[in-house]
Design an enzyme around this catalytic site. Structure first.
Site, PDB file in Angstrom:
ATOM      1  N   TYR A 158      12.000  16.461  92.947  1.00 50.86           N
ATOM      2  CA  TYR A 158      13.251  16.614  92.196  1.00 50.86           C
ATOM      3  C   TYR A 158      14.229  15.528  92.635  1.00 50.86           C
ATOM      4  CZ  TYR A 158      11.253  20.901  90.574  1.00 50.86           C
ATOM      5  OH  TYR A 158      10.396  21.793  89.978  1.00 50.86           O
ATOM      6  N   SER A 159      14.853  14.876  91.655  1.00 50.71           N
ATOM      7  CA  SER A 159      15.875  13.873  91.975  1.00 50.71           C
ATOM      8  C   SER A 159      17.079  14.576  92.573  1.00 50.71           C
ATOM      9  CB  SER A 159      16.348  13.158  90.707  1.00 50.71           C
ATOM     10  OG  SER A 159      15.278  12.597  90.020  1.00 50.71           O
ATOM     11  N   CYS A 335      16.528   7.252  83.892  1.00 51.33           N
ATOM     12  CA  CYS A 335      15.907   8.429  84.494  1.00 51.33           C
ATOM     13  C   CYS A 335      15.795   9.560  83.484  1.00 51.33           C
ATOM     14  CB  CYS A 335      16.754   8.898  85.685  1.00 51.33           C
ATOM     15  SG  CYS A 335      15.956  10.181  86.648  1.00 51.33           S
ATOM     16  N   GLU A 375      12.866   5.492  86.602  1.00 52.64           N
ATOM     17  CA  GLU A 375      12.142   6.646  87.144  1.00 52.64           C
ATOM     18  C   GLU A 375      12.097   7.686  86.031  1.00 52.64           C
ATOM     19  OE1 GLU A 375      12.207   7.467  91.640  1.00 52.64           O
ATOM     20  OE2 GLU A 375      13.330   9.125  90.752  1.00 52.64           O
ATOM     21  N   TYR A 377       9.542  10.511  83.712  1.00 58.52           N
ATOM     22  CA  TYR A 377       8.409  11.414  83.945  1.00 58.52           C
ATOM     23  C   TYR A 377       8.028  12.150  82.659  1.00 58.52           C
ATOM     24  CZ  TYR A 377       5.563  14.907  86.287  1.00 58.52           C
ATOM     25  OH  TYR A 377       4.528  15.699  86.689  1.00 58.52           O
TER      26      TYR A 377
HETATM   27  C1  LIG Z   1      10.349  11.582  90.727  1.00 55.18           C
HETATM   28  C2  LIG Z   1      10.515  12.879  89.938  1.00 55.18           C
HETATM   29  C3  LIG Z   1      11.757  13.445  89.875  1.00 55.18           C
HETATM   30  C4  LIG Z   1      11.936  14.626  89.142  1.00 55.18           C
HETATM   31  N1  LIG Z   1      13.178  15.154  89.069  1.00 55.18           N
HETATM   32  C5  LIG Z   1      13.391  16.279  88.384  1.00 55.18           C
HETATM   33  C6  LIG Z   1      14.708  16.821  88.285  1.00 55.18           C
HETATM   34  O1  LIG Z   1      15.671  16.282  88.822  1.00 55.18           O
HETATM   35  N2  LIG Z   1      14.846  17.969  87.601  1.00 55.18           N
HETATM   36  C7  LIG Z   1      13.800  18.589  86.965  1.00 55.18           C
HETATM   37  O2  LIG Z   1      14.014  19.641  86.365  1.00 55.18           O
HETATM   38  N3  LIG Z   1      12.565  18.061  87.034  1.00 55.18           N
HETATM   39  C8  LIG Z   1      12.330  16.952  87.739  1.00 55.18           C
HETATM   40  N4  LIG Z   1      11.064  16.427  87.843  1.00 55.18           N
HETATM   41  C9  LIG Z   1       9.940  17.224  87.297  1.00 55.18           C
HETATM   42  C10 LIG Z   1       9.463  18.257  88.379  1.00 55.18           C
HETATM   43  O3  LIG Z   1       8.837  17.571  89.449  1.00 55.18           O
HETATM   44  C11 LIG Z   1       8.441  19.276  87.883  1.00 55.18           C
HETATM   45  O4  LIG Z   1       7.376  18.577  87.304  1.00 55.18           O
HETATM   46  C12 LIG Z   1       8.995  20.250  86.859  1.00 55.18           C
HETATM   47  O5  LIG Z   1      10.045  21.016  87.418  1.00 55.18           O
HETATM   48  C13 LIG Z   1       7.878  21.227  86.401  1.00 55.18           C
HETATM   49  O6  LIG Z   1       7.345  21.818  87.534  1.00 55.18           O
HETATM   50  P1  LIG Z   1       6.880  23.357  87.517  1.00 55.18           P
HETATM   51  O7  LIG Z   1       6.286  23.656  88.849  1.00 55.18           O
HETATM   52  O8  LIG Z   1       7.980  24.235  87.049  1.00 55.18           O
HETATM   53  O9  LIG Z   1       5.780  23.359  86.420  1.00 55.18           O
HETATM   54  P2  LIG Z   1       4.183  23.457  86.668  1.00 55.18           P
HETATM   55  O10 LIG Z   1       3.803  24.826  87.060  1.00 55.18           O
HETATM   56  O11 LIG Z   1       3.789  22.336  87.558  1.00 55.18           O
HETATM   57  O12 LIG Z   1       3.689  23.210  85.212  1.00 55.18           O
HETATM   58  C14 LIG Z   1       3.766  21.926  84.673  1.00 55.18           C
HETATM   59  C15 LIG Z   1       2.539  21.714  83.858  1.00 55.18           C
HETATM   60  O13 LIG Z   1       2.581  22.556  82.739  1.00 55.18           O
HETATM   61  C16 LIG Z   1       2.008  21.918  81.639  1.00 55.18           C
HETATM   62  N5  LIG Z   1       2.992  21.882  80.544  1.00 55.18           N
HETATM   63  C17 LIG Z   1       4.297  21.592  80.644  1.00 55.18           C
HETATM   64  N6  LIG Z   1       4.902  21.656  79.458  1.00 55.18           N
HETATM   65  C18 LIG Z   1       3.932  21.993  78.580  1.00 55.18           C
HETATM   66  C19 LIG Z   1       3.898  22.212  77.184  1.00 55.18           C
HETATM   67  N7  LIG Z   1       5.013  22.105  76.457  1.00 55.18           N
HETATM   68  N8  LIG Z   1       2.721  22.537  76.611  1.00 55.18           N
HETATM   69  C20 LIG Z   1       1.600  22.655  77.356  1.00 55.18           C
HETATM   70  N9  LIG Z   1       1.560  22.457  78.672  1.00 55.18           N
HETATM   71  C21 LIG Z   1       2.698  22.124  79.283  1.00 55.18           C
HETATM   72  C22 LIG Z   1       1.607  20.531  82.070  1.00 55.18           C
HETATM   73  O14 LIG Z   1       0.247  20.562  82.430  1.00 55.18           O
HETATM   74  C23 LIG Z   1       2.442  20.304  83.301  1.00 55.18           C
HETATM   75  O15 LIG Z   1       1.833  19.436  84.205  1.00 55.18           O
HETATM   76  C24 LIG Z   1      10.856  15.251  88.511  1.00 55.18           C
HETATM   77  C25 LIG Z   1       9.600  14.659  88.594  1.00 55.18           C
HETATM   78  C26 LIG Z   1       9.429  13.493  89.293  1.00 55.18           C
HETATM   79  C27 LIG Z   1       8.069  12.864  89.364  1.00 55.18           C
HETATM   80  N1  LIG Z   2      13.135  10.963  88.436  1.00 59.69           N
HETATM   81  C1  LIG Z   2      12.455  11.459  87.443  1.00 59.69           C
HETATM   82  O1  LIG Z   2      11.383  11.023  87.121  1.00 59.69           O
HETATM   83  C2  LIG Z   2      13.062  12.594  86.730  1.00 59.69           C
HETATM   84  C3  LIG Z   2      14.273  13.115  87.148  1.00 59.69           C
HETATM   85  C4  LIG Z   2      14.822  14.169  86.430  1.00 59.69           C
HETATM   86  C5  LIG Z   2      14.125  14.655  85.334  1.00 59.69           C
HETATM   87  N2  LIG Z   2      12.955  14.140  84.998  1.00 59.69           N
HETATM   88  C6  LIG Z   2      12.225  14.594  83.812  1.00 59.69           C
HETATM   89  O2  LIG Z   2      13.036  14.296  82.709  1.00 59.69           O
HETATM   90  C7  LIG Z   2      12.819  15.205  81.662  1.00 59.69           C
HETATM   91  C8  LIG Z   2      14.169  15.730  81.176  1.00 59.69           C
HETATM   92  O3  LIG Z   2      13.955  16.778  80.390  1.00 59.69           O
HETATM   93  P1  LIG Z   2      15.021  17.869  80.069  1.00 59.69           P
HETATM   94  O4  LIG Z   2      14.220  19.011  79.581  1.00 59.69           O
HETATM   95  O5  LIG Z   2      15.951  18.023  81.191  1.00 59.69           O
HETATM   96  O6  LIG Z   2      15.790  17.174  78.887  1.00 59.69           O
HETATM   97  P2  LIG Z   2      16.427  17.827  77.582  1.00 59.69           P
HETATM   98  O7  LIG Z   2      17.543  18.697  77.966  1.00 59.69           O
HETATM   99  O8  LIG Z   2      15.369  18.354  76.712  1.00 59.69           O
HETATM  100  O9  LIG Z   2      17.027  16.503  76.940  1.00 59.69           O
HETATM  101  C9  LIG Z   2      16.237  15.430  76.628  1.00 59.69           C
HETATM  102  C10 LIG Z   2      16.909  14.670  75.501  1.00 59.69           C
HETATM  103  O10 LIG Z   2      16.141  13.523  75.231  1.00 59.69           O
HETATM  104  C11 LIG Z   2      15.792  13.528  73.846  1.00 59.69           C
HETATM  105  N3  LIG Z   2      14.530  12.834  73.627  1.00 59.69           N
HETATM  106  C12 LIG Z   2      13.314  13.372  73.287  1.00 59.69           C
HETATM  107  N4  LIG Z   2      12.424  12.389  73.095  1.00 59.69           N
HETATM  108  C13 LIG Z   2      13.088  11.225  73.302  1.00 59.69           C
HETATM  109  C14 LIG Z   2      12.707   9.853  73.227  1.00 59.69           C
HETATM  110  N5  LIG Z   2      11.475   9.474  72.903  1.00 59.69           N
HETATM  111  N6  LIG Z   2      13.635   8.919  73.469  1.00 59.69           N
HETATM  112  C15 LIG Z   2      14.891   9.259  73.802  1.00 59.69           C
HETATM  113  N7  LIG Z   2      15.325  10.536  73.867  1.00 59.69           N
HETATM  114  C16 LIG Z   2      14.421  11.500  73.640  1.00 59.69           C
HETATM  115  C17 LIG Z   2      15.754  14.996  73.482  1.00 59.69           C
HETATM  116  O11 LIG Z   2      15.895  15.144  72.081  1.00 59.69           O
HETATM  117  P3  LIG Z   2      15.153  16.277  71.191  1.00 59.69           P
HETATM  118  O12 LIG Z   2      14.769  17.354  72.138  1.00 59.69           O
HETATM  119  O13 LIG Z   2      16.178  16.676  70.185  1.00 59.69           O
HETATM  120  O14 LIG Z   2      13.989  15.553  70.583  1.00 59.69           O
HETATM  121  C18 LIG Z   2      16.986  15.483  74.218  1.00 59.69           C
HETATM  122  O15 LIG Z   2      18.148  15.153  73.525  1.00 59.69           O
HETATM  123  C19 LIG Z   2      11.890  16.258  82.211  1.00 59.69           C
HETATM  124  O16 LIG Z   2      10.584  15.926  81.786  1.00 59.69           O
HETATM  125  C20 LIG Z   2      12.020  16.082  83.724  1.00 59.69           C
HETATM  126  O17 LIG Z   2      10.871  16.486  84.412  1.00 59.69           O
HETATM  127  C21 LIG Z   2      12.413  13.098  85.656  1.00 59.69           C
END
Ligand SMILES: Cc1cc2nc3c(=O)[nH]c(=O)nc-3n(C[C@H](O)[C@H](O)[C@H](O)COP(=O)(O)OP(=O)(O)OC[C@H]3O[C@@H](n4cnc5c(N)ncnc54)[C@H](O)[C@@H]3O)c2cc1C
Ligand SMILES: NC(=O)c1ccc[n+]([C@@H]2O[C@H](COP(=O)([O-])OP(=O)(O)OC[C@H]3O[C@@H](n4cnc5c(N)ncnc54)[C@H](OP(=O)(O)O)[C@@H]3O)[C@@H](O)[C@H]2O)c1
Length: 377
Positions: A158-159, A335, A375, A377
């Site tokens: 998690y960031s 991000c 970054e 995901y």
């Molecule tokens: C560097 C980094 C930073 C991140 N920062 C954040 C952050 O700040 N906040 C945040 O909320 N998350 C963040 N994430 C994502 C976070 O790490 C988890 O992946 C996320 O919270 C889901 O984990 P979980 O254990 O709840 O789900 P899990 O139990 O791990 O389930 C996830 C799995 O469910 C399946 N899945 C998910 N959606 C669907 C779908 N619609 N249909 C079918 N299958 C599906 C996929 O196989 C997926 O791998 C970050 C990820 C990375 C890599």
């Molecule tokens: N460091 C990291 O890697 C990091 C850190 C934090 C979060 N994450 C990841 O970031 C994602 C954030 O999801 P969320 O559920 O918090 O977001 P969310 O509330 O669903 O918002 C995402 C927004 O992006 C829009 N969007 C969808 N497809 C897009 C595209 N191709 N280009 C631009 N915008 C698009 C969505 O629009 P519509 O839904 O209307 O299509 C919505 O407005 C998660 O997958 C989380 O795991 C990664």
């Protein structure tokens, strides 16, 4: 040692921390509060390998019998990469999955409105200063319980959503911004993500296992006069909240932001906007140094009637953005959702083309110079 004065855009944050009471919302409060504090140092001495002297026996070229030769070699001095980012003393992997830090949840509050698609929560954990991190790093969380094979759950990253000083200004907490993952699988069953649900359900006082901190990609630029363009979708806002608190809510002896910070945040509905009041407060405090643009995809469209994604909003400022990208001290950070990267590339391709520049090559150069940081995901 940084001495800091903090202005917090949320009075209820402070009020609730003291009593660890249920925390109402970061959405609605606009009260302002300031207090002084002494902050723990955010600089840590890096471990530098001592120069190593050694001797060895080497066979002389062309001879059958080895000639005893004593060679004294000093290990070449490590060439330090000159980083544009504030990298000095950054700690990584202090806590590993086998030996995580156990913190406590101090507060956990829902950020999104009742009618938002999905829930996002803001949570603060105690660290007692044992998990020293920088803005832009991430931590791992190991959810309680076991997986389907009876093994402890794997960590999820998690960031970090707070500045290095933390939400309470004492360098003893770390905050996250977490979306609750719930989806329907192919069999029509509702599936809850393991760690996000564990986190969103945490009650104040509960323990949480933390690993890390990790990551250097999203560290802030060292230059306090830089232009910093932040592109976040949904919870991708997390690192930028940390950046912006450092820039606008805190005072540091060794850092006074005097550049331009420009945040683009994409969310589905206005009820999904994250930390809106905090950002508006920053804009009020530093109107010349902070620009704020939201892209609300399910409520707004552009003049062609297209869905307002983050890249659609950016396209409205195309010329300005392109000019900024030509500067040596402009840093872009992205991000959130993976899909946004391509969307942003697409608008940049056409902008660069106008100047006869190949965007992908240009981006590669920006990446090398640490000016394009991603970054997703
Ligand atoms: C560097 C980094 C930073 C991140 N920062 C954040 C952050 O700040 N906040 C945040 O909320 N998350 C963040 N994430 C994502 C976070 O790490 C988890 O992946 C996320 O919270 C889901 O984990 P979980 O254990 O709840 O789900 P899990 O139990 O791990 O389930 C996830 C799995 O469910 C399946 N899945 C998910 N959606 C669907 C779908 N619609 N249909 C079918 N299958 C599906 C996929 O196989 C997926 O791998 C970050 C990820 C990375 C890599
Ligand atoms: N460091 C990291 O890697 C990091 C850190 C934090 C979060 N994450 C990841 O970031 C994602 C954030 O999801 P969320 O559920 O918090 O977001 P969310 O509330 O669903 O918002 C995402 C927004 O992006 C829009 N969007 C969808 N497809 C897009 C595209 N191709 N280009 C631009 N915008 C698009 C969505 O629009 P519509 O839904 O209307 O299509 C919505 O407005 C998660 O997958 C989380 O795991 C990664």
């Amino acid at each position: 040692m940084a001495s800091a004065t903090l202005s917090v855009a949320n009075a209820s944050l402070q009020a609730n921390v003291k009593g660890l009471t249920d925390f109402t919302s970061l959405r609605s409060s606009s009260a302002s509060l300031s207090f002084s504090r002494r902050a723990a140092p955010d600089d840590f001495v890096p471990i530098v390998a001592a120069p190593c002297l050694y001797s060895r026996n080497a066979p002389a070229p062309g001879k059958l019998a080895p000639v005893r030769a004593q060679v004294t070699t000093q290990a070449p001095a490590k060439v330090e990469k000159e980083s544009k980012k504030n990298e000095e003393g950054v700690i990584v992997n202090k806590f590993k999955p086998k030996n995580p830090y156990t913190g406590r949840c101090l507060l956990n509050t829902r950020l999104t409105g009742d009618d938002a698609p999905g829930e996002t929560w803001h949570m603060v954990f105690s660290t007692e200063g044992e998990v020293p991190y920088r803005e832009g790093q991430s931590i791992g969380v190991i959810a309680d319980g076991v997986d389907k094979n009876g093994k402890p759950h794997k960590l999820r990253l998690y960031s970090i959503a707070s500045s290095a000083l933390g939400d309470f200004g004492d360098s003893k907490t770390v905050s996250l911004c977490v979306k609750r993952l719930v989806y329907t699988n192919e069999a029509g069953e509702i599936v809850k993500g393991v760690c996000s649900n564990f986190l969103c359900d945490l009650k104040p006082g509960a323990e949480v296992k933390i690993t890390g901190p990790v990551g250097k990609e999203m560290l802030m630029p060292a230059d306090p006069n830089a232009t910093i363009i932040m592109l976040g979708t949904g919870t991708g806002i997390a690192p930028f909240r940390g950046f912006l608190w450092k820039m606008f809510f805190e005072k540091h002896d060794d850092y006074k932001f005097n550049g331009l910070a420009w945040l683009f945040l994409g969310v589905p509905t206005s009820s999904s906007l994250l930390y809106k009041e905090e950002f508006e407060k920053m804009k009020e405090t530093a109107p010349d140094n902070f620009r704020l643009d939201f892209a609300v995809s399910r409520e707004q469209t552009n003049e062609k009637g297209e869905k307002m994604y983050i890249q659609t909003r950016m396209a409205q400022y195309a010329e300005e953005l392109w000019e900024l990208l030509k500067k040596d001290n402009t840093f872009v950070y992205m991000c959130g959702l993976k899909g946004m990267e391509k969307g942003i590339d697409d608008i940049m391709v056409s902008l660069a083309e106008r100047d006869g520049i190949n965007w992908l090559e240009y981006k590669r150069e920006l990446k090398k110079k640490e000016q394009w940081n991603v970054e997703v995901y």
